[in-house]
Motif scaffolding. Sequence first.
Motif, PDB file in Angstrom:
ATOM      1  N   SER A   1       0.836  -1.200   0.000  1.00 23.41           N
ATOM      2  CA  SER A   1       0.000   0.000   0.000  1.00 23.41           C
ATOM      3  C   SER A   1       0.869   1.247   0.000  1.00 23.41           C
ATOM      4  O   SER A   1       1.749   1.388   0.852  1.00 23.41           O
TER       5      SER A   1
ATOM      6  N   ILE B   1      -0.839   4.261   3.833  1.00 26.09           N
ATOM      7  CA  ILE B   1      -1.545   3.592   4.921  1.00 26.09           C
ATOM      8  C   ILE B   1      -1.939   4.660   5.920  1.00 26.09           C
ATOM      9  O   ILE B   1      -1.082   5.333   6.493  1.00 26.09           O
TER      10      ILE B   1
ATOM     11  N   GLU C   1      -7.950   4.838   9.672  1.00 27.24           N
ATOM     12  CA  GLU C   1      -8.744   3.628   9.445  1.00 27.24           C
ATOM     13  C   GLU C   1      -8.047   2.459  10.130  1.00 27.24           C
ATOM     14  O   GLU C   1      -6.819   2.418  10.227  1.00 27.24           O
ATOM     15  N   GLU C   2      -8.825   1.512  10.607  1.00 27.32           N
ATOM     16  CA  GLU C   2      -8.236   0.329  11.240  1.00 27.32           C
ATOM     17  C   GLU C   2      -7.451  -0.446  10.184  1.00 27.32           C
ATOM     18  O   GLU C   2      -8.001  -0.861   9.162  1.00 27.32           O
ATOM     19  N   THR C   3      -6.177  -0.614  10.408  1.00 27.39           N
ATOM     20  CA  THR C   3      -5.335  -1.246   9.403  1.00 27.39           C
ATOM     21  C   THR C   3      -4.290  -2.130  10.053  1.00 27.39           C
ATOM     22  O   THR C   3      -3.899  -1.913  11.207  1.00 27.39           O
TER      23      THR C   3
ATOM     24  N   VAL D   1      -0.443  -3.789   9.959  1.00 24.37           N
ATOM     25  CA  VAL D   1       0.892  -3.415   9.504  1.00 24.37           C
ATOM     26  C   VAL D   1       1.893  -4.472   9.956  1.00 24.37           C
ATOM     27  O   VAL D   1       1.783  -5.000  11.068  1.00 24.37           O
TER      28      VAL D   1
ATOM     29  N   ILE E   1      -2.390  -4.261  14.567  1.00 24.32           N
ATOM     30  CA  ILE E   1      -3.305  -3.167  14.273  1.00 24.32           C
ATOM     31  C   ILE E   1      -2.663  -1.863  14.733  1.00 24.32           C
ATOM     32  O   ILE E   1      -2.159  -1.760  15.854  1.00 24.32           O
ATOM     33  N   TRP E   2      -2.657  -0.856  13.862  1.00 23.55           N
ATOM     34  CA  TRP E   2      -2.065   0.438  14.192  1.00 23.55           C
ATOM     35  C   TRP E   2      -3.000   1.198  15.122  1.00 23.55           C
ATOM     36  O   TRP E   2      -4.119   1.524  14.760  1.00 23.55           O
TER      37      TRP E   2
END
Length: 214
Positions: free
Chosen positions: A31, A34, A38-40, A42, A57-58
């Motif tokens: 990506s 990032i 938003e819930e993402t 990594v 999760i960040w």
Amino acid sequence: MKFKISNMATKNALIEFTGIPLKHPELYKESYMITGKEETIVPIITQENQHEISFAIWGLLPENYNEDWLEFQNLVDTLTIKSDELKNSEFINKIKNINRCLILVTGFFTTYLKNGKTHQYFVSVKENQPFYLAGYYNKLNDGFLTFTLLLTPQNEAIKKYQNLTKYMPTIINSNDKNLWLSDDISIDEIEGFIPNSSCLPLNITQVKDSLEYS
């Protein structure tokens, strides 16, 4: 800046750079931008498991939290923590099982306000290779990992491309990664180590308007 990182490395590039495999390769997606809004998920390397690339999760969450990620982030911003606030962070000090981690990225973004307009810049290293950012992570009761980026005072190179904050992500040189993940280094030692951590030569380019908010 604090809400945007990038990872355009392929799976093979991450494996080659770190020398370890991806724990769940199916979770990884390249990506360019990032966003922490938003819930993402990594890729990170944790103190607990330094032999695999894990995923987190960040945005730190309390261990026993079982509600929506966004609801918590709207109440408490845990995407980043400043190095000079580590000792006095009430939220950090309440987390029982917090440890250090390395976040794998190929870049991050800065913003400069000039003549009433914001200009965004992309910070990367030579040939857009992966590199490490410092962070802290914890494990939730359900086994998921969450993390926060560690911010330190910006260096002279970043100052030229960022004037809305005085902080930047903490870049960890590959030679220092084992020290950062070591169980034997204290917070006091970290405060001395961080400013002296080798900073990689950076490439900084302006983000085109068409990509700026994609």
